[in-house]
Write an enzyme that holds these catalytic residues in place. Structure first.
Site, PDB file in Angstrom:
ATOM      1  N   ASP A 114       0.854  -1.183   0.000  1.00 22.32           N
ATOM      2  CA  ASP A 114       0.000   0.000   0.000  1.00 22.32           C
ATOM      3  C   ASP A 114       0.890   1.232   0.000  1.00 22.32           C
ATOM      4  OD1 ASP A 114      -2.443  -1.360   0.024  1.00 22.32           O
ATOM      5  OD2 ASP A 114      -2.556  -1.401   2.200  1.00 22.32           O
ATOM      6  N   ASP A 128      -7.161  -1.092  -4.926  1.00 24.66           N
ATOM      7  CA  ASP A 128      -8.223  -0.664  -4.008  1.00 24.66           C
ATOM      8  C   ASP A 128      -9.135   0.359  -4.671  1.00 24.66           C
ATOM      9  OD1 ASP A 128      -7.092  -2.297  -2.056  1.00 24.66           O
ATOM     10  OD2 ASP A 128      -5.924  -0.656  -1.185  1.00 24.66           O
TER      11      ASP A 128
END
Length: 155
Positions: A114, A128
């Site tokens: 991330d 995402d």
């Protein structure tokens, strides 16, 4: 077409993760829009908001099921709008499954890369964005009478 979109999403997600790992320092935040948006590399063993960090293998199973569902829908999609949405969701699921299977610390328990920091709320990645956008699109398409009727699988 759905497969092509899915491959494109997965390649884009994995490419940006590769870039983040090579361009960013772990944990260090680089502001883009002040505190609202920035770049910050982390490795997430859990799900959104780092939930379930001790259950990584469950997210591996969920990702595998999501890929299977995307394949199932890909074989039945009949409209352009649904083909795009299923491609986006399927590509994101494939990318996350790849992280879970191939990244450290071990097979099936890999951590997701991330790097997009949204204020102090959470840190995510390109997949995402496609998942959230895809879910919104599914809700819109599912409540649109015309698309719902034309997206049903042949009997």
């Amino acid at each position: 077409m759905t497969v092509g979109i899915g491959v494109g999403v997965a390649v884009l997600d994995q490419s940006t993760k590769w870039w983040a790992e090579h361009a960013l320092s772990l944990g260090e935040r680089v502001p883009i829009l002040g505190d609202l948006l920035g770049l910050q590399l982390i490795y997430n063993p859990g799900a959104a908001f780092s939930l379930g960090t001790d259950a990584t293998w469950i997210f591996t199973i969920i990702s595998a099921v999501a890929v299977g569902v995307a394949i199932w829908f890909t074989l039945r999609v009949r409209t352009l709008s649904w083909a795009i949405v299923i491609g986006c969701l399927g590509g994101a699921a494939v990318s996350h499954l790849g992280d879970r299977l191939l990244r450290p610390p071990s097979v099936g328990q890999g951590h997701i890369v991330d790097f997009i920091a949204y204020g102090d709320w959470f840190i995510g990645n390109i997949a995402d964005i496609f998942i959230v956008g895809g879910v919104v699109a599914v809700l819109i398409l599912a409540t649109t009478e015309h698309d719902r009727d034309t997206a049903e699988a042949p009997q």
